[in-house]
Every structure is written in structure tokens, then in C-alpha cells.
Design a protein around this motif. Structure first.
Motif, PDB file in Angstrom:
ATOM      1  N   THR A  33       0.870  -1.171   0.000  1.00  0.00           N
ATOM      2  CA  THR A  33       0.000   0.000   0.000  1.00  0.00           C
ATOM      3  C   THR A  33       0.909   1.224   0.000  1.00  0.00           C
ATOM      4  O   THR A  33       2.034   1.179   0.506  1.00  0.00           O
ATOM      5  CB  THR A  33      -0.932   0.032   1.219  1.00  0.00           C
ATOM      6  N   GLY A  34       0.429   2.272  -0.600  1.00  0.00           N
ATOM      7  CA  GLY A  34       1.292   3.421  -0.751  1.00  0.00           C
ATOM      8  C   GLY A  34       0.537   4.729  -0.766  1.00  0.00           C
ATOM      9  O   GLY A  34      -0.685   4.768  -0.928  1.00  0.00           O
ATOM     10  N   TRP A  35       1.294   5.786  -0.597  1.00  0.00           N
ATOM     11  CA  TRP A  35       0.781   7.151  -0.721  1.00  0.00           C
ATOM     12  C   TRP A  35       1.391   7.794  -1.955  1.00  0.00           C
ATOM     13  O   TRP A  35       2.605   7.721  -2.161  1.00  0.00           O
ATOM     14  CB  TRP A  35       1.124   7.969   0.520  1.00  0.00           C
ATOM     15  N   PHE A  36       0.538   8.419  -2.724  1.00  0.00           N
ATOM     16  CA  PHE A  36       0.946   9.130  -3.926  1.00  0.00           C
ATOM     17  C   PHE A  36       0.360  10.531  -3.864  1.00  0.00           C
ATOM     18  O   PHE A  36      -0.592  10.786  -3.123  1.00  0.00           O
ATOM     19  CB  PHE A  36       0.428   8.393  -5.173  1.00  0.00           C
ATOM     20  N   ARG A  65      11.371  13.278   6.548  1.00  0.00           N
ATOM     21  CA  ARG A  65      10.264  14.151   6.943  1.00  0.00           C
ATOM     22  C   ARG A  65       8.940  13.392   7.068  1.00  0.00           C
ATOM     23  O   ARG A  65       8.126  13.718   7.924  1.00  0.00           O
ATOM     24  CB  ARG A  65      10.099  15.275   5.922  1.00  0.00           C
ATOM     25  N   PHE A  66       8.723  12.421   6.211  1.00  0.00           N
ATOM     26  CA  PHE A  66       7.477  11.650   6.194  1.00  0.00           C
ATOM     27  C   PHE A  66       7.753  10.243   6.716  1.00  0.00           C
ATOM     28  O   PHE A  66       8.842   9.699   6.534  1.00  0.00           O
ATOM     29  CB  PHE A  66       6.921  11.539   4.787  1.00  0.00           C
ATOM     30  N   ALA A  67       6.724   9.659   7.327  1.00  0.00           N
ATOM     31  CA  ALA A  67       6.821   8.279   7.810  1.00  0.00           C
ATOM     32  C   ALA A  67       5.527   7.543   7.498  1.00  0.00           C
ATOM     33  O   ALA A  67       4.441   7.983   7.885  1.00  0.00           O
ATOM     34  CB  ALA A  67       7.094   8.247   9.304  1.00  0.00           C
ATOM     35  N   ILE A  68       5.664   6.407   6.812  1.00  0.00           N
ATOM     36  CA  ILE A  68       4.520   5.567   6.497  1.00  0.00           C
ATOM     37  C   ILE A  68       4.460   4.427   7.503  1.00  0.00           C
ATOM     38  O   ILE A  68       5.495   3.910   7.933  1.00  0.00           O
ATOM     39  CB  ILE A  68       4.607   5.027   5.053  1.00  0.00           C
ATOM     40  N   SER A  69       3.252   4.059   7.895  1.00  0.00           N
ATOM     41  CA  SER A  69       3.081   2.940   8.819  1.00  0.00           C
ATOM     42  C   SER A  69       1.719   2.304   8.580  1.00  0.00           C
ATOM     43  O   SER A  69       0.887   2.872   7.855  1.00  0.00           O
ATOM     44  CB  SER A  69       3.206   3.404  10.278  1.00  0.00           C
ATOM     45  N   ILE A  76      -5.528  -0.155   8.516  1.00  0.00           N
ATOM     46  CA  ILE A  76      -5.391   1.275   8.302  1.00  0.00           C
ATOM     47  C   ILE A  76      -3.944   1.591   7.940  1.00  0.00           C
ATOM     48  O   ILE A  76      -3.018   1.088   8.566  1.00  0.00           O
ATOM     49  CB  ILE A  76      -5.818   2.084   9.537  1.00  0.00           C
ATOM     50  N   LEU A  77      -3.792   2.423   6.952  1.00  0.00           N
ATOM     51  CA  LEU A  77      -2.498   2.915   6.495  1.00  0.00           C
ATOM     52  C   LEU A  77      -2.369   4.366   6.948  1.00  0.00           C
ATOM     53  O   LEU A  77      -3.353   5.120   6.903  1.00  0.00           O
ATOM     54  CB  LEU A  77      -2.414   2.834   4.969  1.00  0.00           C
TER      55      LEU A  77
END
Length: 123
Positions: A33-36, A65-69, A76-77
Motif C-alpha cells: 500500500t502506498g501514498w501518492f 520528513r514523512f513516515a509511512i506505517s 489502516i495505512l
């Protein structure tokens, strides 16, 4: 698979925002899963991605600066965004891709997308 983002908004440069994406309908064991994000007049770009085992990948522009979890129990992403810059202003989308390992920032390979949430950073 359905994805619903929340948490966008407006903030001044240097501030922080947190995005969430609720994922439902997933039956795949291996996935990314990702953020774009996409700014007006620009192509959609990958920001951060995470696979089923927690391996992550970040765009150079957001590293540090950003952190994905992810919360696998709640499906939930998350994307924690700190030290925001005006150039981070864009529509942010979460996306899902099955049979993926190590994270991927390649937007065309993602099969499912959320509706997007706007992030605006003022100088």
C-alpha cells in the motif's frame, strides 16, 4: 478492495499533518500500500510505500520528513508528514497493489485507489 483517505487539510510551512487510509476487502497475503500525490499540472508521484511485512520505500523528496506505517489489525495505512514545505501541496491518494514485496512507488502498477485528500502548505 476499497480505500478511503482522511486527514488532509491546510498547514503552514514547517507544520505537520497526519493522513489515514482505511483499507477494506483485501484478501491478498502479499501486498503493498502506498501514498501518492498529484499537484495541478504535474504527474502523479509516489511518496511512500509499505509492504505486508513492513518494508518501506520513500521518495527522496520526503525522506527524513514523512513516515509511512500500517496497523494490520485495523487495516489502516498512515502517513505522518513533518516539516512540511509549500512544494508538498497536492492531492494525496492512497493505493493498493497485490503481489508486491519491498514497497513500490510505481503508480501505474497499483490496482486500487482512494478518492484523495487535499494537503495545502502555505509559506
Amino acid at each position: 478492495v476499497q480505500l478511503v483517505e482522511s486527514g488532509g487539510g491546510s498547514v503552514q510551512a514547517g507544520g505537520s499533518l497526519s493522513l489515514s487510509c482505511a483499507v477494506s476487502g483485501n484478501t491478498y497475503r502479499s501486498k503493498c500500500t502506498g501514498w501518492f500525490r498529484q499537484a495541478p499540472g504535474k504527474e502523479r508521484e509516489g511518496v511512500a510505500s509499505i509492504d505486508s511485512d513492513g518494508s518501506t520505500k520513500y521518495a527522496d523528496s520526503v525522506k527524513g520528513r514523512f513516515a509511512i506505517s500500517q496497523d494490520n489489525a485495523k487495516n489502516i495505512l498512515y502517513l505522518q508528514m513533518n516539516s512540511l514545505k509549500p512544494e508538498d501541496t497536492a492531492m494525496y491518494y492512497c493505493a493498493f497493489r497485490a503481489y508486491c514485496w519491498g514497497g513500490s512507488l510505481h503508480a501505474p502498477s497499483y490496482n486500487y485507489w482512494g478518492q484523495g485528500t487535499q494537503v495545502t502548505v502555505s509559506s
